[in-house]
Scaffold this active site. Structure first.
Site, PDB file in Angstrom:
ATOM      1  N   GLY A  44       2.779  -1.060   4.236  1.00  0.00           N
ATOM      2  CA  GLY A  44       2.755   0.366   3.522  1.00  0.00           C
ATOM      3  C   GLY A  44       4.536   1.245   3.827  1.00  0.00           C
ATOM      4  O   GLY A  44       4.746   0.535   2.484  1.00  0.00           O
ATOM      5  N   GLY A  45       4.795   0.736   4.088  1.00  0.00           N
ATOM      6  CA  GLY A  45       5.860   2.486   4.042  1.00  0.00           C
ATOM      7  C   GLY A  45       6.993   0.639   4.322  1.00  0.00           C
ATOM      8  O   GLY A  45       8.122   1.831   3.351  1.00  0.00           O
ATOM      9  N   ASN A  82       0.837  -1.475   0.076  1.00  0.00           N
ATOM     10  CA  ASN A  82      -0.205  -0.052  -0.123  1.00  0.00           C
ATOM     11  C   ASN A  82       0.961   0.967   0.223  1.00  0.00           C
ATOM     12  O   ASN A  82       1.690   1.754   1.014  1.00  0.00           O
ATOM     13  CB  ASN A  82      -1.042  -0.240   1.107  1.00  0.00           C
ATOM     14  CG  ASN A  82      -1.733   1.217   0.884  1.00  0.00           C
ATOM     15  OD1 ASN A  82      -1.665   1.888   0.486  1.00  0.00           O
ATOM     16  ND2 ASN A  82      -2.068   1.415   2.688  1.00  0.00           N
ATOM     17  N   TRP A  83       1.127   1.479  -1.551  1.00  0.00           N
ATOM     18  CA  TRP A  83       2.017   3.106  -0.908  1.00  0.00           C
ATOM     19  C   TRP A  83       1.832   4.469  -0.423  1.00  0.00           C
ATOM     20  O   TRP A  83       2.298   5.239  -0.264  1.00  0.00           O
ATOM     21  CB  TRP A  83       2.308   3.321  -2.431  1.00  0.00           C
ATOM     22  CG  TRP A  83       3.105   2.066  -3.724  1.00  0.00           C
ATOM     23  CD1 TRP A  83       3.500   1.189  -3.000  1.00  0.00           C
ATOM     24  CD2 TRP A  83       3.015   1.543  -4.773  1.00  0.00           C
ATOM     25  NE1 TRP A  83       4.182   0.217  -4.228  1.00  0.00           N
ATOM     26  CE2 TRP A  83       3.819   0.890  -5.417  1.00  0.00           C
ATOM     27  CE3 TRP A  83       2.949   3.268  -5.985  1.00  0.00           C
ATOM     28  CZ2 TRP A  83       4.271   0.699  -6.150  1.00  0.00           C
ATOM     29  CZ3 TRP A  83       3.663   2.250  -7.321  1.00  0.00           C
ATOM     30  CH2 TRP A  83       4.115   1.422  -7.407  1.00  0.00           C
ATOM     31  N   LYS A  84       0.320   3.977  -0.091  1.00  0.00           N
ATOM     32  CA  LYS A  84      -0.687   5.320   0.673  1.00  0.00           C
ATOM     33  C   LYS A  84      -0.134   6.537  -0.602  1.00  0.00           C
ATOM     34  O   LYS A  84       0.731   6.266  -1.603  1.00  0.00           O
ATOM     35  CB  LYS A  84       0.075   5.740   1.571  1.00  0.00           C
ATOM     36  CG  LYS A  84      -0.312   3.965   2.637  1.00  0.00           C
ATOM     37  CD  LYS A  84      -0.014   4.863   3.982  1.00  0.00           C
ATOM     38  CE  LYS A  84      -0.278   3.621   5.446  1.00  0.00           C
ATOM     39  NZ  LYS A  84      -0.094   3.721   6.143  1.00  0.00           N
ATOM     40  N   GLU A 120      -7.160   4.837   7.642  1.00  0.00           N
ATOM     41  CA  GLU A 120      -6.620   5.921   7.473  1.00  0.00           C
ATOM     42  C   GLU A 120      -8.007   6.797   6.388  1.00  0.00           C
ATOM     43  O   GLU A 120      -8.359   8.093   6.727  1.00  0.00           O
ATOM     44  CB  GLU A 120      -5.367   6.744   6.649  1.00  0.00           C
ATOM     45  CG  GLU A 120      -4.803   6.097   7.311  1.00  0.00           C
ATOM     46  CD  GLU A 120      -3.362   5.771   6.738  1.00  0.00           C
ATOM     47  OE1 GLU A 120      -2.487   5.655   4.840  1.00  0.00           O
ATOM     48  OE2 GLU A 120      -2.273   4.817   7.702  1.00  0.00           O
ATOM     49  N   HIS A 122      -9.632   1.431   4.238  1.00  0.00           N
ATOM     50  CA  HIS A 122      -8.528   1.665   5.069  1.00  0.00           C
ATOM     51  C   HIS A 122      -9.194   2.820   6.217  1.00  0.00           C
ATOM     52  O   HIS A 122      -9.588   3.497   6.581  1.00  0.00           O
ATOM     53  CB  HIS A 122      -7.674   2.646   4.330  1.00  0.00           C
ATOM     54  CG  HIS A 122      -6.065   2.019   5.424  1.00  0.00           C
ATOM     55  ND1 HIS A 122      -5.232   2.850   6.355  1.00  0.00           N
ATOM     56  CD2 HIS A 122      -5.050   1.190   5.280  1.00  0.00           C
ATOM     57  CE1 HIS A 122      -4.393   2.779   6.188  1.00  0.00           C
ATOM     58  NE2 HIS A 122      -3.712   1.832   5.810  1.00  0.00           N
ATOM     59  N   SER A 125       2.899  -2.268  10.093  1.00  0.00           N
ATOM     60  CA  SER A 125       4.816  -2.452  10.814  1.00  0.00           C
ATOM     61  C   SER A 125       5.024  -3.643   9.894  1.00  0.00           C
ATOM     62  O   SER A 125       6.109  -3.637  10.759  1.00  0.00           O
ATOM     63  CB  SER A 125       4.628  -1.700  12.180  1.00  0.00           C
ATOM     64  OG  SER A 125       3.974  -0.606  12.360  1.00  0.00           O
ATOM     65  N   GLY A 180       2.239   2.067  11.061  1.00  0.00           N
ATOM     66  CA  GLY A 180       3.449   3.370  10.738  1.00  0.00           C
ATOM     67  C   GLY A 180       4.093   3.635  11.871  1.00  0.00           C
ATOM     68  O   GLY A 180       4.528   4.952  11.556  1.00  0.00           O
ATOM     69  N   GLU A 220      -5.733  -5.114  10.506  1.00  0.00           N
ATOM     70  CA  GLU A 220      -5.013  -3.786  10.752  1.00  0.00           C
ATOM     71  C   GLU A 220      -5.253  -2.637  12.067  1.00  0.00           C
ATOM     72  O   GLU A 220      -5.616  -1.737  11.723  1.00  0.00           O
ATOM     73  CB  GLU A 220      -4.679  -2.868   9.479  1.00  0.00           C
ATOM     74  CG  GLU A 220      -4.728  -3.473   8.239  1.00  0.00           C
ATOM     75  CD  GLU A 220      -3.167  -2.100   6.754  1.00  0.00           C
ATOM     76  OE1 GLU A 220      -2.928  -2.463   6.451  1.00  0.00           O
ATOM     77  OE2 GLU A 220      -3.902  -1.433   7.175  1.00  0.00           O
TER      78      GLU A 220
HETATM   79  P1  PGA Z   1       2.902   0.345   7.638  1.00  0.00           P
HETATM   80  O1  PGA Z   1       0.972   0.444   6.861  1.00  0.00           O
HETATM   81  O2  PGA Z   1       3.231  -0.655   7.353  1.00  0.00           O
HETATM   82  O3  PGA Z   1       3.054   1.097   7.043  1.00  0.00           O
HETATM   83  O4  PGA Z   1       2.173   0.423   9.201  1.00  0.00           O
HETATM   84  C1  PGA Z   1       0.230  -0.668   6.946  1.00  0.00           C
HETATM   85  C2  PGA Z   1      -1.264  -0.085   6.367  1.00  0.00           C
HETATM   86  O5  PGA Z   1      -1.462   0.868   6.195  1.00  0.00           O
HETATM   87  O6  PGA Z   1      -1.787  -0.491   5.292  1.00  0.00           O
END
Ligand code: PGA
Length: 250
Positions: free
Chosen positions: A235-236, A14-16, A103, A101, A214, A178, A172
């Site tokens: 994500g990251g 997930n590149w966000k 967010e 998600h 994470s 993050g 998640e």
């Molecule tokens: P993260 O994000 O791996 O940076 O914690 C995961 C996500 O939000 O899908």
């Protein structure tokens, strides 16, 4: 037979709201170069920002890596400024769409019903929705984790057996996204087992349940060793090709 053996592992990036034409091109070239040998045991995918889906399609169409969007409109077409429909995602070869998600739930007020409507819109277009669920730190500390997950999943499960058989679920915990704080494998497994039980009650034994929050190369193997963790939403670490490929190889 091991009950997990017919759920092929799925590792999805997930590149966000990250990247750009140049950085994406480099990232995808590196992923393409390293992904081939992983494809037998693992499905690899990336979810890119909308404007880059054309770039992703042209660069990954001859690779083992599939792609998707980070959101999808619940509506088919019309006066929905800023929204992107399922049919548009199909035009750019998307196989997946993240829905709900945390967010988006937190910053865009997406309710459980909206998330289910988005999942329905994806399914109607032949796109697999990756339904994200997870509790906040306060909810976890109040011992409400399983209740929150059941509440979030409720409207999605109400779409019925046929629909549910075609989804992916991503657990998640919001406090792990993050933050560098991952749920322990045992903590995650407990929630995954509860999600699995809900899915099994709808005969959806084969639905993959991903863990996210994470996930890194050095914690992926212990998470993947859990019987009900079928992969990861990353994500990251998905922005670094080598790290992402090492997660897929874990
Ligand atoms: P993260 O994000 O791996 O940076 O914690 C995961 C996500 O939000 O899908």
């Amino acid at each position: 037979m091991n009950t997990a053996s017919f759920r092929k592992r799925l590792v999805m990036g997930n590149w966000k709201m990250n990247g750009g034409l140049e950085a994406n091109a480099k990232l995808m070239a590196d992923l393409h170069a390293g992904a081939g040998i992983l494809a037998d045991h693992c499905t690899l995918a990336v979810c890119a920002p909308f404007p880059y889906l054309a770039q992703v399609q042209s660069q990954l169409q001859n690779s083992v890596i599939s792609w998707g969007a980070q959101d999808i409109s619940a509506h088919k077409a019309g006066a929905y400024t800023g929204e992107v429909s399922a049919a548009m995602l199909v035009d750019f070869g998307c196989s997946w769409a993240l829905v709900g998600h945390s967010e988006r739930r937190a910053m865009h007020g997406e309710t459980d019903d909206v998330v289910a409507a988005k999942a329905r819109a994806a399914l109607d277009a032949g796109i697999t929705p990756v339904v994200c669920v997870g509790e906040t730190l306060a909810e976890q500390e109040a011992g409400q984790t399983l209740a929150v997950i059941q509440r979030q999943l409720g409207p999605v499960l109400a779409l019925g057996k046929e629909a549910v058989s075609k989804i992916v679920v991503a657990y998640e915990p919001v406090w792990a996204i993050g933050t560098g704080r991952t749920a322990t494998p045992a903590q995650a497994q407990e929630v995954h087992a509860a999600i699995r039980a809900s899915l099994t009650s709808l005969d959806a034994h084969h639905v993959r349940v991903l863990y996210g929050g994470s996930v890194k190369a050095d914690n992926a193997a212990s998470l993947f060793a859990m019987p009900d963790i079928d992969g990861a939403l990353v994500g990251g670490a998905s922005l670094v090709a080598d790290e992402f490929l090492r997660i897929a190889a874990a």
